[in-house]
Design a protein around this motif. Structure first.
Motif, PDB file in Angstrom:
ATOM      1  N   ARG A  76       0.829  -1.211   0.000  1.00 46.34           N
ATOM      2  CA  ARG A  76       0.000   0.000   0.000  1.00 46.34           C
ATOM      3  C   ARG A  76       0.861   1.258   0.000  1.00 46.34           C
ATOM      4  O   ARG A  76       0.571   2.237  -0.703  1.00 46.34           O
ATOM      5  N   ALA A  77       1.961   1.252   0.759  1.00 44.04           N
ATOM      6  CA  ALA A  77       2.837   2.422   0.815  1.00 44.04           C
ATOM      7  C   ALA A  77       3.501   2.665  -0.530  1.00 44.04           C
ATOM      8  O   ALA A  77       3.608   3.808  -0.993  1.00 44.04           O
ATOM      9  N   ALA A  79       2.386   1.822  -3.476  1.00 44.50           N
ATOM     10  CA  ALA A  79       1.366   2.304  -4.407  1.00 44.50           C
ATOM     11  C   ALA A  79       1.003   3.762  -4.129  1.00 44.50           C
ATOM     12  O   ALA A  79       0.823   4.562  -5.063  1.00 44.50           O
ATOM     13  N   TRP A  80       0.907   4.127  -2.874  1.00 48.24           N
ATOM     14  CA  TRP A  80       0.583   5.504  -2.480  1.00 48.24           C
ATOM     15  C   TRP A  80       1.642   6.469  -2.991  1.00 48.24           C
ATOM     16  O   TRP A  80       1.331   7.500  -3.593  1.00 48.24           O
ATOM     17  N   GLU A  81       2.908   6.113  -2.774  1.00 50.02           N
ATOM     18  CA  GLU A  81       3.999   6.958  -3.253  1.00 50.02           C
ATOM     19  C   GLU A  81       3.985   7.056  -4.779  1.00 50.02           C
ATOM     20  O   GLU A  81       4.168   8.135  -5.369  1.00 50.02           O
ATOM     21  N   HIS A  83       1.466   6.518  -6.948  1.00 51.44           N
ATOM     22  CA  HIS A  83       0.305   7.263  -7.446  1.00 51.44           C
ATOM     23  C   HIS A  83       0.509   8.765  -7.243  1.00 51.44           C
ATOM     24  O   HIS A  83       0.202   9.573  -8.134  1.00 51.44           O
ATOM     25  N   SER A  84       1.034   9.142  -6.081  1.00 53.48           N
ATOM     26  CA  SER A  84       1.266  10.558  -5.789  1.00 53.48           C
ATOM     27  C   SER A  84       2.215  11.174  -6.811  1.00 53.48           C
ATOM     28  O   SER A  84       1.968  12.278  -7.322  1.00 53.48           O
ATOM     29  N   SER A 128       1.207  -4.589  -4.747  1.00 56.09           N
ATOM     30  CA  SER A 128       1.559  -3.191  -4.975  1.00 56.09           C
ATOM     31  C   SER A 128       0.901  -2.668  -6.248  1.00 56.09           C
ATOM     32  O   SER A 128       0.375  -1.548  -6.285  1.00 56.09           O
ATOM     33  N   HIS A 131      -2.899  -2.238  -5.684  1.00 51.46           N
ATOM     34  CA  HIS A 131      -3.197  -1.019  -4.936  1.00 51.46           C
ATOM     35  C   HIS A 131      -3.004   0.218  -5.807  1.00 51.46           C
ATOM     36  O   HIS A 131      -3.788   1.181  -5.720  1.00 51.46           O
ATOM     37  N   LEU A 132      -1.960   0.223  -6.650  1.00 50.39           N
ATOM     38  CA  LEU A 132      -1.738   1.357  -7.537  1.00 50.39           C
ATOM     39  C   LEU A 132      -2.916   1.546  -8.478  1.00 50.39           C
ATOM     40  O   LEU A 132      -3.386   2.670  -8.694  1.00 50.39           O
ATOM     41  N   LEU A 135      -5.815   3.105  -6.598  1.00 49.73           N
ATOM     42  CA  LEU A 135      -5.612   4.527  -6.345  1.00 49.73           C
ATOM     43  C   LEU A 135      -5.702   5.352  -7.623  1.00 49.73           C
ATOM     44  O   LEU A 135      -6.205   6.483  -7.611  1.00 49.73           O
ATOM     45  N   ASP A 136      -5.225   4.783  -8.717  1.00 51.40           N
ATOM     46  CA  ASP A 136      -5.230   5.516  -9.992  1.00 51.40           C
ATOM     47  C   ASP A 136      -6.635   5.817 -10.489  1.00 51.40           C
ATOM     48  O   ASP A 136      -6.879   6.852 -11.114  1.00 51.40           O
TER      49      ASP A 136
END
Length: 275
Positions: A76-77, A79-81, A83-84, A128, A131-132, A135-136
């Motif tokens: 999750r981390a 993917a968060w990074e 996506h950001s 990963s 999750h990406l 988020l996308d």
């Protein structure tokens, strides 16, 4: 074999401060490379802020992780990074990820992260990417997977936009052709959509830098003796001809090069990029 046009990346890490790093990114863009790529590891600066600085210093240059070591972050981390950075670069970020080279185990331990079995690390890569994608939403961050074995190639065939053939440094033409065939078979109908990539450790006729020799465990003569596909030698025209051969034989169209050869390889980029 491939309908993809040639494009090129440079694998490089920040040296000095932000001003020098921004200048490096601008030079990569000026020379016609498509992408600035950065490896992952605690011996380096963090890839996400480093790539953000490189993207801000340029206008068309893509930036990418080459590649994130999956075990260093929770899925999750990561993917968060990713996506950001995809949002902040307005789509100029490629999310590169793999299961991690053996030396990354000590980095995972230093971060308090489990290393896990090969299967667990591969599942972490898959999670990963999942999750990406969540988020996308409607955005599509290109995913690059570094894959070597059959299971990793199978995962890449289902999930990746770009697949880097992570072959041993001395692997020759037949080995790479076999990996590409395995990837295409696993990908089925989406095989034509996948961009096949690999990284070059040596370019032209100069010796490999000492730190690279240590990293791959071979010098230029050894690579040449094994017809290693991590090497292209000769003049720019000869190197261009060899890369065209590789595209015809196993679909290679996206070539990244060690940053030590940024300037030396630029004439090949001029000859082939976009063709």
């Amino acid at each position: 074999m491939s309908d993809h046009k040639f494009r090129f990346g440079v694998v490089v890490t920040p040296e000095g401060g932000g001003t020098q790093w921004a200048a490096t990114a601008k030079r990569v863009e000026e020379l016609g490379y498509s992408t600035l790529l950065m490896p992952d590891g605690l011996q380096l600066l963090s890839p996400f802020p480093s790539l953000a600085v490189a993207a801000c210093a340029t206008t068309t240059l893509r930036v990418g992780a080459f590649v994130l070591a999956g075990p260093l972050r929770s899925p999750r981390a990561a993917a968060w990074e990713g996506h950001s950075l995809s949002v902040l670069t307005e789509g100029r970020f490629d999310f590169g990820i793999g299961t991690g080279r053996p030396e990354a185990q000590r980095f995972a331990e230093a971060l308090g992260r489990p290393w896990g079995s090969a299967g667990e690390r591969l599942r972490g890569v898959a999670e990963s990417i999942e999750h990406l994608r969540e988020l996308d939403g409607d955005r599509h961050t290109p995913v690059l997977v570094a894959a070597g074995g059959p299971k990793a190639l199978a995962l890449a065939a289902c999930t990746a936009d770009i697949v880097t053939l992570a072959a041993p440094p001395l692997a020759g033409r037949d080995h790479l052709a076999g990996m590409a065939a395995t990837l295409r078979d696993a990908a089925g109908e989406r095989a034509g959509d996948i961009e096949i990539s690999m990284n070059l450790f040596a370019v032209g006729d100069d010796e490999i830098p000492p730190w690279t020799q240590k990293f791959i465990g071979a010098d230029r003569a050894t690579l040449a003796a094994h017809d290693s596909q991590t090497l292209v030698g000769g003049t720019p025209a000869e190197m261009a001809d060899e890369l065209r051969r590789r595209r015809d034989e196993y679909g290679l169209s996206y070539v990244s090069v060690n940053g030590s050869f940024l300037e030396q390889f630029a004439p090949v980029v001029e000859l082939l990029a976009g063709t």
